[in-house]
Scaffold this motif. Structure first.
Motif, mmCIF file in Angstrom:
data_model
loop_
_atom_site.group_PDB
_atom_site.id
_atom_site.type_symbol
_atom_site.label_atom_id
_atom_site.label_comp_id
_atom_site.label_asym_id
_atom_site.label_seq_id
_atom_site.Cartn_x
_atom_site.Cartn_y
_atom_site.Cartn_z
ATOM 1 N N LYS A 82 3.376 5.981 -5.607
ATOM 2 C CA LYS A 82 3.353 5.807 -7.063
ATOM 3 C C LYS A 82 4.725 5.425 -7.616
ATOM 4 O O LYS A 82 5.194 5.989 -8.597
ATOM 5 C CB LYS A 82 2.820 7.055 -7.733
ATOM 6 N N LEU A 105 2.414 1.759 -3.427
ATOM 7 C CA LEU A 105 1.406 2.245 -4.376
ATOM 8 C C LEU A 105 1.018 3.688 -4.093
ATOM 9 O O LEU A 105 0.750 4.466 -5.009
ATOM 10 C CB LEU A 105 0.166 1.335 -4.332
ATOM 11 N N TYR A 117 0.828 -1.201 0.000
ATOM 12 C CA TYR A 117 0.000 0.000 0.000
ATOM 13 C C TYR A 117 0.865 1.255 0.000
ATOM 14 O O TYR A 117 0.592 2.214 -0.735
ATOM 15 C CB TYR A 117 -0.941 -0.011 1.207
ATOM 16 N N PHE A 122 8.574 -3.482 -5.510
ATOM 17 C CA PHE A 122 7.506 -4.437 -5.231
ATOM 18 C C PHE A 122 8.027 -5.800 -4.771
ATOM 19 O O PHE A 122 7.250 -6.626 -4.293
ATOM 20 C CB PHE A 122 6.622 -4.619 -6.477
#
Length: 160
Positions: A106, A103, A100, A113
């Motif tokens: 951005k 993300l 989270y 990841f």
């Protein structure tokens, strides 16, 4: 350092190196059974402590140790399974939080990841494949212990 002291230190290093190798081999061969053995030893140890405390007229600690020993022997795996589920849930939450956060900022690069995805995979393995994951961890730990023992043994023999 005196010769006697040096021989004592070398003897201890040799013994600890061989013990590491032996424990590593035991981890690889027995895998998850090591936990059962450890739980049995802990339970029996608590019962022995209870008997010793009872002979010294310390009844309350003896009763507590006896009950704890029986619980560890009878319900050890159940308690351990519950702890593994809680640990897996916490690791999963942590992995999701990491994902989270990435993300949210951005980040586009795949490198960001890798850690959260691996964390989530580990958590899911612990949740849905406890036995296999535990066996895998013991095999890897056994290999590391053997490697550590061999390196320590080589260093000790070289410094002799």
């Amino acid at each position: 350092m005196t010769m006697k002291r040096k021989n004592y230190v070398i003897g201890n290093k040799l013994l600890s190196s061989l013990l590491l190798i032996l424990i590593g081999i035991m981890f690889i061969i027995l895998k998850g059974e090591v936990i059962s053995i450890a739980l049995s030893i802990i339970g029996i140890g608590l019962i022995i402590f209870a008997i010793m405390d009872y002979t010294k007229k310390r009844v309350t600690p003896a009763i507590i140790e006896l009950i704890m020993g029986i619980i560890v022997i009878v319900f050890g795996w159940t308690l351990l399974s519950a702890a593994i589920i809680i640990l897996a849930a916490l690791i999963l939450i942590y992995g999701i939080f990491q994902l989270y956060t990435i993300l949210q900022y951005k980040r586009k690069s795949l490198i960001y990841f890798i850690e959260p995805i691996l964390t989530i995979i580990v958590a899911l393995c612990l949740l849905f494949n406890k036995g296999g994951t535990i066996n895998f961890v013991f095999i890897i730990s056994g290999i590391c212990l053997i490697a550590d023992g061999l390196i320590s043994l080589a260093y000790t023999l070289k410094s002799k």
